[in-house]
Design an enzyme around this catalytic site. Structure first.
Site, PDB file in Angstrom:
ATOM      1  N   HIS A 131       0.838  -1.200   0.000  1.00 40.39           N
ATOM      2  CA  HIS A 131       0.000   0.000   0.000  1.00 40.39           C
ATOM      3  C   HIS A 131       0.878   1.257   0.000  1.00 40.39           C
ATOM      4  CE1 HIS A 131      -3.456   2.557   1.233  1.00 40.39           C
ATOM      5  NE2 HIS A 131      -2.523   3.199   1.921  1.00 40.39           N
ATOM      6  N   GLU A 132       1.895   1.264   0.835  1.00 45.17           N
ATOM      7  CA  GLU A 132       2.737   2.464   0.928  1.00 45.17           C
ATOM      8  C   GLU A 132       3.584   2.656  -0.341  1.00 45.17           C
ATOM      9  OE1 GLU A 132       2.244   4.626   3.155  1.00 45.17           O
ATOM     10  OE2 GLU A 132       0.925   3.387   4.386  1.00 45.17           O
ATOM     11  N   HIS A 135       1.549   4.272  -3.028  1.00 43.50           N
ATOM     12  CA  HIS A 135       1.481   5.746  -2.923  1.00 43.50           C
ATOM     13  C   HIS A 135       2.661   6.375  -3.672  1.00 43.50           C
ATOM     14  CE1 HIS A 135      -1.874   6.622  -0.306  1.00 43.50           C
ATOM     15  NE2 HIS A 135      -1.427   5.896   0.709  1.00 43.50           N
ATOM     16  N   GLU A 194      -6.051   7.129  -1.259  1.00 42.02           N
ATOM     17  CA  GLU A 194      -6.062   5.894  -0.465  1.00 42.02           C
ATOM     18  C   GLU A 194      -6.655   4.734  -1.249  1.00 42.02           C
ATOM     19  OE1 GLU A 194      -4.541   5.205   2.139  1.00 42.02           O
ATOM     20  OE2 GLU A 194      -3.829   7.242   2.414  1.00 42.02           O
TER      21      GLU A 194
HETATM   22 ZN    ZN Z   1      -2.358   5.212   2.477  1.00 49.64          ZN
END
Ligand code: ZN
Length: 276
Positions: A131-132, A135, A194
């Site tokens: 997830h990071e 980003h 997100e």
């Molecule tokens: Zn996030």
């Protein structure tokens, strides 16, 4: 974490304005700054963060981070070959009791020691790190700064337009613009960012060979721990638990297809020198 040096950035923006699409080509984004600039800005702050000493946990986090980064570079559809190769990423444990984790442009990952109890399995680690890293692949930091710059540059135009208005009123409008510009840098990622990081992160972890269902399990467990009073900070920067879990479940078939296509024997580290 990134200092809002808006005046300096505004000067740079005039030279760097560019439009790009996020991995997967779904959405175009306005980028007024590039990741190299953000990496320099963020790198100094990263170096100052206190490190936690836990060799076993650090080795564990680094091993999963390497797999996730390798997958993020080569993932079908969503891969970003411009990400630094795995061996160039700096992965550290931060001596901070709050449950949080982050990745920065330029190849930096930090996991707070307060996050580790929530990451007992490799699948949990892969969920959070993917997830990071998503980003970063989506240039969300640069986009966030760009939006705040637009607000800052807008302030100049507004000031000129109001040159004949009373000074007090002018100050009021400029203060409002300034607040937007600052929040653009300091606030957490938007809900749209997100959801994008969830979708693309799920593809990355699947391409790395992890079961994407682990992400759903992780967020369910995390939501439960929040209800018991834990994990406020990391969760507060993210969409509502029910929405996130529903979205992730809807993405599972695509992620499973990506995992099925990835051969288990493929090298976990791509050749060096292929990119910056
Ligand atoms: Zn996030």
């Amino acid at each position: 974490m990134i200092a809002p040096r808006v005046a300096a950035l505004a000067a740079v923006a005039a030279f760097l304005a560019a439009c790009q699409t996020v991995p997967g080509g779904g959405r175009s984004q306005l980028l007024l700054v590039d990741d190299d600039l953000l990496a320099r800005e963020a790198g100094a702050a990263f170096a100052q963060l206190p490190r936690a000493r836990d060799d076993a946990q650090l080795a564990r986090v680094r091993a999963v981070a390497r797999k996730v980064v390798a997958a993020a570079r080569t993932c079908p559809v969503y891969g970003d070959p411009d990400l630094p190769p795995p061996e160039r990423w700096e992965v550290v444990l931060i001596d901070d009791p709050t449950p949080n984790a982050f990745a920065m442009p330029g190849g930096r990952i930090g996991v707070h020691r307060g996050m580790l109890p929530l990451l007992p399995t490799e699948g949990d680690l892969a969920t959070v790190l993917s997830h990071e890293v998503a980003h970063v692949a989506c240039r969300h930091g640069a986009e966030r700064v760009s939006h705040s710059l637009v607000a800052a540059l807008g302030a100049v135009a507004v000031d000129q337009a109001m040159a004949d208005k009373p000074s007090a009123r002018r100050q009021e409008v400029l203060a409002a613009y300034g607040a937007v510009a600052t929040l653009g840098v300091l606030l957490p990622y938007s809900r749209g960012h997100e959801e994008e990081a969830d979708r693309i992160g799920l593809a990355y972890m699947a391409h790395a060979g992890y079961d994407p269902a682990a992400a759903v399990a992780f967020w369910r467990r995390f939501a439960a721990s929040k209800q018991q009073g834990g994990a406020p900070e990391f969760l507060s920067t993210h969409p509502s638990d029910a929405t996130r879990i529903r979205n992730l479940e809807a993405m599972l078939p695509e992620a499973r297809a990506i995992r099925d296509r990835a051969t288990p024997q493929r090298a976990s580290t791509p050749p060096t020198g292929a990119s910056r």
